[in-house]
Design an enzyme around this catalytic site. Structure first.
Site, short mmCIF file in Angstrom:
data_model
loop_
_atom_site.label_atom_id
_atom_site.label_comp_id
_atom_site.label_asym_id
_atom_site.label_seq_id
_atom_site.Cartn_x
_atom_site.Cartn_y
_atom_site.Cartn_z
N GLN A 165 -2.08 3.09 4.05
CA GLN A 165 -3.22 4.54 5.71
C GLN A 165 -2.01 4.59 6.44
O GLN A 165 -2.31 5.42 7.26
CB GLN A 165 -4.60 3.20 6.00
N GLU A 198 -2.28 -9.93 4.90
CA GLU A 198 -2.27 -10.56 5.19
C GLU A 198 -0.84 -11.42 5.86
O GLU A 198 -0.74 -12.80 6.44
CB GLU A 198 -1.63 -11.74 3.73
N VAL A 199 -0.85 -10.42 6.88
CA VAL A 199 0.78 -10.61 7.45
C VAL A 199 0.23 -10.18 8.69
O VAL A 199 1.12 -10.60 10.26
CB VAL A 199 2.13 -9.96 7.09
N GLN A 200 -1.11 -9.89 9.19
CA GLN A 200 -1.27 -9.42 10.87
C GLN A 200 -1.09 -10.24 11.22
O GLN A 200 -0.91 -9.52 12.64
CB GLN A 200 -2.95 -7.96 9.91
N HIS A 206 -9.63 -2.40 8.78
CA HIS A 206 -10.66 -3.98 7.90
C HIS A 206 -11.25 -4.88 8.67
O HIS A 206 -9.80 -4.77 9.91
CB HIS A 206 -9.25 -4.20 6.50
N ASP A 223 -16.80 -5.15 1.40
CA ASP A 223 -15.55 -5.01 1.33
C ASP A 223 -15.23 -6.25 0.13
O ASP A 223 -14.72 -6.34 -1.19
CB ASP A 223 -14.20 -4.71 1.75
N GLU A 233 -12.90 5.78 -25.90
CA GLU A 233 -13.95 5.74 -25.53
C GLU A 233 -14.30 5.10 -24.11
O GLU A 233 -15.11 5.35 -23.16
CB GLU A 233 -14.18 4.88 -26.63
N SER A 274 -25.89 13.39 -22.88
CA SER A 274 -26.61 13.85 -23.87
C SER A 274 -28.18 13.68 -24.04
O SER A 274 -28.38 11.97 -23.40
CB SER A 274 -25.89 14.11 -25.03
P1 NDP Z 1 0.35 -0.91 2.34
O1 NDP Z 1 0.40 -1.87 2.01
O2 NDP Z 1 0.40 0.25 2.31
O3 NDP Z 1 1.22 -1.46 4.58
C1 NDP Z 1 2.33 -1.45 4.00
C2 NDP Z 1 3.00 -1.11 5.34
O4 NDP Z 1 3.02 -2.14 6.33
C3 NDP Z 1 4.62 -0.67 5.07
O5 NDP Z 1 4.50 0.09 6.11
C4 NDP Z 1 5.73 -1.80 5.58
O6 NDP Z 1 6.33 -1.89 6.42
C5 NDP Z 1 4.19 -2.62 6.75
N1 NDP Z 1 4.86 -3.82 6.07
C6 NDP Z 1 4.47 -4.62 5.09
N2 NDP Z 1 5.08 -6.62 5.64
C7 NDP Z 1 5.44 -6.06 6.37
C8 NDP Z 1 5.34 -7.30 7.76
N3 NDP Z 1 5.45 -8.89 7.16
N4 NDP Z 1 5.91 -7.21 9.19
C9 NDP Z 1 5.82 -6.28 9.38
N5 NDP Z 1 5.11 -4.64 8.75
C10 NDP Z 1 4.64 -4.48 7.67
O7 NDP Z 1 -0.53 -1.16 3.67
P2 NDP Z 1 -2.51 -0.70 3.82
O8 NDP Z 1 -2.43 1.22 4.39
O9 NDP Z 1 -3.05 -0.57 1.79
O10 NDP Z 1 -2.98 -1.02 4.61
C11 NDP Z 1 -2.77 -1.97 6.19
C12 NDP Z 1 -4.75 -1.93 6.80
O11 NDP Z 1 -5.77 -0.50 6.04
C13 NDP Z 1 -5.43 -2.81 5.77
O12 NDP Z 1 -5.85 -4.16 6.95
C14 NDP Z 1 -6.15 -2.85 4.52
O13 NDP Z 1 -6.95 -3.76 4.61
C15 NDP Z 1 -6.64 -0.95 5.53
N6 NDP Z 1 -7.42 -0.37 4.45
C16 NDP Z 1 -6.31 -0.49 3.09
C17 NDP Z 1 -6.73 0.72 2.60
C18 NDP Z 1 -5.65 1.46 1.64
O14 NDP Z 1 -5.80 2.68 0.88
N7 NDP Z 1 -5.32 0.62 1.07
C19 NDP Z 1 -8.29 1.26 2.38
C20 NDP Z 1 -9.04 1.21 3.35
C21 NDP Z 1 -8.13 0.18 4.27
P3 NDP Z 1 8.33 -2.60 6.19
O15 NDP Z 1 7.83 -3.48 4.57
O16 NDP Z 1 8.65 -2.02 5.91
O17 NDP Z 1 8.18 -3.40 6.70
#
Ligand code: NDP
Length: 327
Positions: free
Chosen positions: A28, A83-85, A107, A190, A225, A252
């Protein structure tokens, strides 16, 4: 009828002159940062100095450490894995935001279940795309939209709603429509899809594959299939476009007759009772507590389940089937 916002309801003006910091440059993060920049916003990317940061560099951003990006933000999009937010928010975000800044989630989960409690001086909003990141970007570039669920959790400034809609418009979502709901409802919908609908579909798929293979059909034919041909996903796309019943007309008469007459044989499965129980578990916060405990314990169940998946016979069958057909 729930409220749905479109371009005509949303102006970019409430974010004029604001610095929008996007934390995380993954699925995202990348899509939303690029879309907001193309919509004329001043976007800063915050990321650790690694592969994602290199991608941000290639895309013309100058990624900053997370805390620095948070310090510069008037508006902060927290687009890192759910999970890390909470940990990142407490360490790198909260200490650097000022009263009146806006915090935006994609989310509702962490706010809805109390893992992140934002300071009272902040606006807290959600723009949750119903689209994977690649689609968020692709559709924006094509001039198309994608729907989102949006909501205001906390309005400290009186401007939270207008700024939320500005983000939704900036990423291209109000082109399609943004439905207003609470963080809790978005998260519940979700989780329900992931935990009830997905597994029920998976169980039906597994039963069908096993039935066909045990009856002597080659796995390549059975998988082709059922889903590998892409016909199923195409039908679902058409169902989203035309409606579930209307898309039947694309099949069909034999298919329609067989489906309609045999549907009743599956009507007595207790799917709904099981789904209600899962919904209740989500709503009560039981699932969120379970997942927190699992993470605190080092993910023993998660890791064991992933290990089991690696040995699933489907993997070998799919490999064979994928070799047999070109996509
Ligand atoms: P991603 O798994 O793609 O996120 C990856 C990013 O997060 C990278 O920039 C990574 O940087 C960073 N990151 C990972 N771990 C850490 C950490 N411990 N500390 C700091 N940065 C970190 O996430 P998504 O985009 O899938 O999800 C983001 C949000 O969007 C979530 O809330 C998700 O629920 C929501 N969402 C996601 C969708 C999707 O398409 N996947 C759809 C709709 C909503 P680095 O590894 O370099 O630290």
């Amino acid at each position: 009828m729930p409220t749905v916002y479109y371009d005509a309801d949303a102006s970019l003006e409430p974010l004029a002159g604001a610095t929008v910091s996007v934390l995380g440059y993954g699925n995202q993060g990348r899509a939303q940062a690029l879309n907001l920049r193309d919509s004329g916003m001043s976007v800063v990317v915050g990321n650790l100095d690694d592969d994602y940061a290199r991608q941000a560099h290639e895309d013309g951003f100058d990624p900053l450490p997370l805390a620095e990006a948070a310090r510069r933000a008037d508006v902060l999009l927290l687009l890192i894995p759910d999970e890390v937010q909470a940990e990142v928010y407490a360490r790198d975000v909260a200490p650097h935001l000022d009263r009146g800044d806006l915090l935006c989630f994609a989310h509702g989960y962490n706010v809805a279940f109390g893992h992140i409690v934002a300071e009272t001086g902040l606006d807290v909003v959600m723009v949750a795309p119903r689209m994977i990141g690649a689609g968020v970007r692709q559709r924006f570039v094509e001039g198309r939209g994608f729907p989102s669920l949006v909501g205001v959790h906390q309005d400290a400034t009186g401007r939270a709603h207008a700024r939320m809609l500005a983000i939704a418009r900036g990423i291209g979502s109000t082109r399609a429509g943004c439905l207003e709901c609470t963080f809790r409802d978005e998260a519940t919908l979700d989780l329900f899809t992931e935990q009830a609908f997905g597994p029920a579909m998976g169980a039906a798929m597994r039963a069908a594959i096993e039935t066909l293979i045990e009856a002597g059909f080659p796995p390549e034919a059975a998988l082709l299939e059922l889903y590998l041909s892409g016909e199923l996903s195409y039908s679902l796309e058409k169902a989203a476009e035309l409606g579930m019943v209307a898309q039947w007309e694309l099949h069909s008469h034999t298919s329609q007759y067989g489906s309609m007459t045999r549907s009743a044989r599956f009507a007595d499965l207790d799917l709904k009772e099981r789904m209600k129980a899962i919904l209740e578990e989500i709503r009560s916060g039981g699932f969120a507590r379970e997942w927190q405990a699992e993470q605190a314990a080092g993910l023993p169940v998660f890791k064991a389940a992933k290990e089991m998946m690696k040995h699933h016979p489907m993997i070998e069958w799919e490999e064979k089937a994928k070799k047999a057909f070109r996509r």
